[in-house]
Design a protein around this motif. Structure first.
Motif, PDB file in Angstrom:
ATOM      1  N   VAL A 185       6.729 -12.859  -3.648  1.00 19.33           N
ATOM      2  CA  VAL A 185       6.786 -13.603  -4.905  1.00 19.33           C
ATOM      3  C   VAL A 185       8.226 -14.034  -5.147  1.00 19.33           C
ATOM      4  O   VAL A 185       9.156 -13.498  -4.538  1.00 19.33           O
ATOM      5  CB  VAL A 185       6.282 -12.761  -6.102  1.00 19.33           C
ATOM      6  N   ASP A 186       8.425 -14.993  -6.060  1.00 24.16           N
ATOM      7  CA  ASP A 186       9.786 -15.383  -6.403  1.00 24.16           C
ATOM      8  C   ASP A 186      10.275 -14.590  -7.604  1.00 24.16           C
ATOM      9  O   ASP A 186       9.588 -13.687  -8.100  1.00 24.16           O
ATOM     10  CB  ASP A 186       9.896 -16.896  -6.620  1.00 24.16           C
ATOM     11  N   GLN A 187      11.457 -14.946  -8.087  1.00 24.26           N
ATOM     12  CA  GLN A 187      12.077 -14.163  -9.157  1.00 24.26           C
ATOM     13  C   GLN A 187      11.438 -14.362 -10.520  1.00 24.26           C
ATOM     14  O   GLN A 187      11.805 -13.675 -11.474  1.00 24.26           O
ATOM     15  CB  GLN A 187      13.573 -14.486  -9.214  1.00 24.26           C
ATOM     16  N   GLY A 188      10.483 -15.291 -10.618  1.00 22.45           N
ATOM     17  CA  GLY A 188       9.760 -15.457 -11.872  1.00 22.45           C
ATOM     18  C   GLY A 188       8.815 -14.299 -12.144  1.00 22.45           C
ATOM     19  O   GLY A 188       8.420 -14.052 -13.280  1.00 22.45           O
ATOM     20  N   PHE A 189       8.434 -13.593 -11.088  1.00 21.11           N
ATOM     21  CA  PHE A 189       7.581 -12.418 -11.222  1.00 21.11           C
ATOM     22  C   PHE A 189       8.479 -11.182 -11.371  1.00 21.11           C
ATOM     23  O   PHE A 189       9.526 -11.093 -10.743  1.00 21.11           O
ATOM     24  CB  PHE A 189       6.684 -12.271  -9.993  1.00 21.11           C
ATOM     25  N   LYS A 190       8.038 -10.235 -12.183  1.00 21.80           N
ATOM     26  CA  LYS A 190       8.874  -9.078 -12.491  1.00 21.80           C
ATOM     27  C   LYS A 190       8.231  -7.783 -11.985  1.00 21.80           C
ATOM     28  O   LYS A 190       7.252  -7.798 -11.250  1.00 21.80           O
ATOM     29  CB  LYS A 190       9.122  -9.003 -14.003  1.00 21.80           C
ATOM     30  N   LYS A 191       8.812  -6.661 -12.428  1.00 17.87           N
ATOM     31  CA  LYS A 191       8.398  -5.349 -11.932  1.00 17.87           C
ATOM     32  C   LYS A 191       6.957  -5.016 -12.273  1.00 17.87           C
ATOM     33  O   LYS A 191       6.340  -4.166 -11.625  1.00 17.87           O
ATOM     34  CB  LYS A 191       9.345  -4.279 -12.467  1.00 17.87           C
ATOM     35  N   THR A 192       6.422  -5.663 -13.306  1.00 16.99           N
ATOM     36  CA  THR A 192       5.023  -5.412 -13.668  1.00 16.99           C
ATOM     37  C   THR A 192       4.101  -5.735 -12.504  1.00 16.99           C
ATOM     38  O   THR A 192       3.149  -4.993 -12.210  1.00 16.99           O
ATOM     39  CB  THR A 192       4.627  -6.243 -14.898  1.00 16.99           C
ATOM     40  N   VAL A 193       4.356  -6.856 -11.839  1.00 13.20           N
ATOM     41  CA  VAL A 193       3.539  -7.262 -10.692  1.00 13.20           C
ATOM     42  C   VAL A 193       3.761  -6.299  -9.522  1.00 13.20           C
ATOM     43  O   VAL A 193       2.814  -5.936  -8.816  1.00 13.20           O
ATOM     44  CB  VAL A 193       3.869  -8.705 -10.274  1.00 13.20           C
ATOM     45  N   VAL A 194       5.005  -5.874  -9.325  1.00 13.52           N
ATOM     46  CA  VAL A 194       5.314  -4.931  -8.256  1.00 13.52           C
ATOM     47  C   VAL A 194       4.544  -3.626  -8.467  1.00 13.52           C
ATOM     48  O   VAL A 194       3.938  -3.078  -7.531  1.00 13.52           O
ATOM     49  CB  VAL A 194       6.828  -4.650  -8.201  1.00 13.52           C
ATOM     50  N   ALA A 195       4.552  -3.139  -9.704  1.00 12.36           N
ATOM     51  CA  ALA A 195       3.863  -1.882 -10.017  1.00 12.36           C
ATOM     52  C   ALA A 195       2.359  -2.037  -9.867  1.00 12.36           C
ATOM     53  O   ALA A 195       1.669  -1.137  -9.358  1.00 12.36           O
ATOM     54  CB  ALA A 195       4.212  -1.436 -11.436  1.00 12.36           C
ATOM     55  N   HIS A 196       1.820  -3.179 -10.297  1.00 12.36           N
ATOM     56  CA  HIS A 196       0.380  -3.413 -10.184  1.00 12.36           C
ATOM     57  C   HIS A 196      -0.031  -3.453  -8.722  1.00 12.36           C
ATOM     58  O   HIS A 196      -1.054  -2.879  -8.341  1.00 12.36           O
ATOM     59  CB  HIS A 196       0.011  -4.726 -10.879  1.00 12.36           C
ATOM     60  N   GLY A 197       0.791  -4.114  -7.900  1.00 12.69           N
ATOM     61  CA  GLY A 197       0.496  -4.164  -6.483  1.00 12.69           C
ATOM     62  C   GLY A 197       0.536  -2.788  -5.838  1.00 12.69           C
ATOM     63  O   GLY A 197      -0.337  -2.441  -5.025  1.00 12.69           O
ATOM     64  N   VAL A 202      -0.711  -2.622  -2.345  1.00 12.46           N
ATOM     65  CA  VAL A 202      -0.101  -3.868  -1.885  1.00 12.46           C
ATOM     66  C   VAL A 202       1.388  -3.827  -2.213  1.00 12.46           C
ATOM     67  O   VAL A 202       1.780  -3.661  -3.374  1.00 12.46           O
ATOM     68  CB  VAL A 202      -0.744  -5.104  -2.563  1.00 12.46           C
ATOM     69  N   GLU A 203       2.223  -3.970  -1.197  1.00 14.87           N
ATOM     70  CA  GLU A 203       3.673  -4.008  -1.406  1.00 14.87           C
ATOM     71  C   GLU A 203       4.075  -5.403  -1.855  1.00 14.87           C
ATOM     72  O   GLU A 203       3.883  -6.379  -1.131  1.00 14.87           O
ATOM     73  CB  GLU A 203       4.396  -3.666  -0.105  1.00 14.87           C
ATOM     74  N   VAL A 204       4.600  -5.521  -3.059  1.00 17.58           N
ATOM     75  CA  VAL A 204       5.033  -6.809  -3.600  1.00 17.58           C
ATOM     76  C   VAL A 204       6.547  -6.913  -3.450  1.00 17.58           C
ATOM     77  O   VAL A 204       7.292  -6.102  -3.988  1.00 17.58           O
ATOM     78  CB  VAL A 204       4.635  -6.972  -5.077  1.00 17.58           C
ATOM     79  N   ASP A 205       6.981  -7.911  -2.717  1.00 14.33           N
ATOM     80  CA  ASP A 205       8.399  -8.112  -2.429  1.00 14.33           C
ATOM     81  C   ASP A 205       8.908  -9.325  -3.206  1.00 14.33           C
ATOM     82  O   ASP A 205       8.425 -10.449  -2.993  1.00 14.33           O
ATOM     83  CB  ASP A 205       8.591  -8.318  -0.929  1.00 14.33           C
ATOM     84  N   ILE A 206       9.831  -9.110  -4.132  1.00 18.11           N
ATOM     85  CA  ILE A 206      10.426 -10.216  -4.880  1.00 18.11           C
ATOM     86  C   ILE A 206      11.541 -10.825  -4.034  1.00 18.11           C
ATOM     87  O   ILE A 206      12.551 -10.178  -3.759  1.00 18.11           O
ATOM     88  CB  ILE A 206      10.994  -9.743  -6.232  1.00 18.11           C
ATOM     89  N   VAL A 207      11.332 -12.059  -3.603  1.00 18.89           N
ATOM     90  CA  VAL A 207      12.298 -12.740  -2.743  1.00 18.89           C
ATOM     91  C   VAL A 207      13.356 -13.381  -3.629  1.00 18.89           C
ATOM     92  O   VAL A 207      13.078 -14.342  -4.354  1.00 18.89           O
ATOM     93  CB  VAL A 207      11.612 -13.807  -1.871  1.00 18.89           C
ATOM     94  N   GLU A 208      14.559 -12.860  -3.589  1.00 22.33           N
ATOM     95  CA  GLU A 208      15.638 -13.370  -4.430  1.00 22.33           C
ATOM     96  C   GLU A 208      16.353 -14.531  -3.747  1.00 22.33           C
ATOM     97  O   GLU A 208      16.590 -14.520  -2.538  1.00 22.33           O
ATOM     98  CB  GLU A 208      16.624 -12.256  -4.755  1.00 22.33           C
TER      99      GLU A 208
END
Length: 276
Positions: A185-197, A202-208
């Motif tokens: 995901v991009d930086q518009g997505f936050k830790k909430t999505v990471v935690a949900h994944g 599912v490992e959610v990686d925020i691509v900075e």
């Protein structure tokens, strides 16, 4: 119906052969209320949906040599409501992935959102304003695989935060492709999505983004979802939000990608409206 002139969006025999068995099977168990099999060929109904998607015309502006708007609407809504449109999508998606030498379902997806202006007449209760992008309308969330094929789509009011869309997308991905274990995901997505994944496995990686980069710079792998968004813009009905319901908006995305995948499988293409 009498012989009509063809349109660039019309199904070729090869493309129709890919989905005809599923459409024919559906029609066999859904005869008209009077018991007959219907007045209009199913291929022409699909041609009408594809024509509208490519041209962006309102229902009432469908050409007179295609089935009437009422008939096309009936099937568009029926297939939207009972999952037939998504079933066609899954059938084609699996074939495209297999032809590319991949398993039917992916292990990685890329998530992104896109805000779109809403046309006049779209209910205000289904729209909002994206404060960051300053766009009044709706927001389309996509989850795509490494080939850019759509795995899930969500359409909401533009004011809905990317976190809410991201979690909803992950839920849909888990339903349609349980093999996914990583999402970018991009930086518009936050830790909430990471935690949900994480809770779903599912490992959610925020691509900075590199702060030294300016302008639009494609990011490795993540560019696939940008490419898919660009392809959708070749279908004029998706350039702006015209649909009264978000369910119809999502169905339009599936029909657009169905068209793209059928063309990939048969090696055909169609002129883009931008070049007209």
């Amino acid at each position: 119906m009498s012989e009509r002139r063809g349109y660039p969006s019309d199904l070729t025999d090869e493309r129709w052969a890919l989905i005809e068995p599923m459409i024919t099977a559906w029609k066999a168990v859904h005869p008209s209320v009077s018991g007959h099999q219907g007045r209009y060929p199913m291929r022409e109904i699909v041609n009408s949906i594809l024509y509208q998607g490519r041209s962006g015309c309102p229902w009432s502006y469908l050409p007179g040599d295609l089935p009437p708007p009422g008939a096309v609407k009936y099937y568009f809504y029926a297939w939207r409501n009972d999952g037939t449109t998504e079933a066609i999508h899954e059938l084609l998606r699996c074939q495209v992935r297999e032809r590319a030498g991949r398993t039917e379902d992916p292990s990685l997806v890329v998530l992104d959102t896109q805000s779109l202006h809403a046309a006049a007449g779209v209910p205000a209760t289904t729209t909002g304003r994206d404060a960051a992008k300053k766009v009044p309308g709706r927001k389309r969330g996509l989850a795509v695989d490494i080939l850019g094929l759509v795995i899930a789509v969500i359409v909401t009011a533009a004011c809905v935060h990317d976190n809410a869309i991201g979690t909803a997308l992950l839920d849909k991905v888990a339903t349609s492709a349980s093999t996914v274990h990583k999402a970018l995901v991009d930086q518009g997505f936050k830790k909430t999505v990471v935690a949900h994944g994480a809770a779903m496995g599912v490992e959610v990686d925020i691509v900075e983004r590199n702060p030294d980069q300016t302008g639009f710079v494609p990011q490795p792998i993540r560019w696939r979802v940008e490419q898919t968004n660009g392809i959708l813009m070749l279908h004029r009905r998706l350039v702006r939000e015209y649909e009264h319901s978000t369910a119809s908006s999502e169905s339009r995305v599936y029909w657009a990608i169905n068209d793209v995948m059928a063309r990939r499988l048969t090696g055909t293409s169609t002129p883009a409206w931008r070049g007209a």
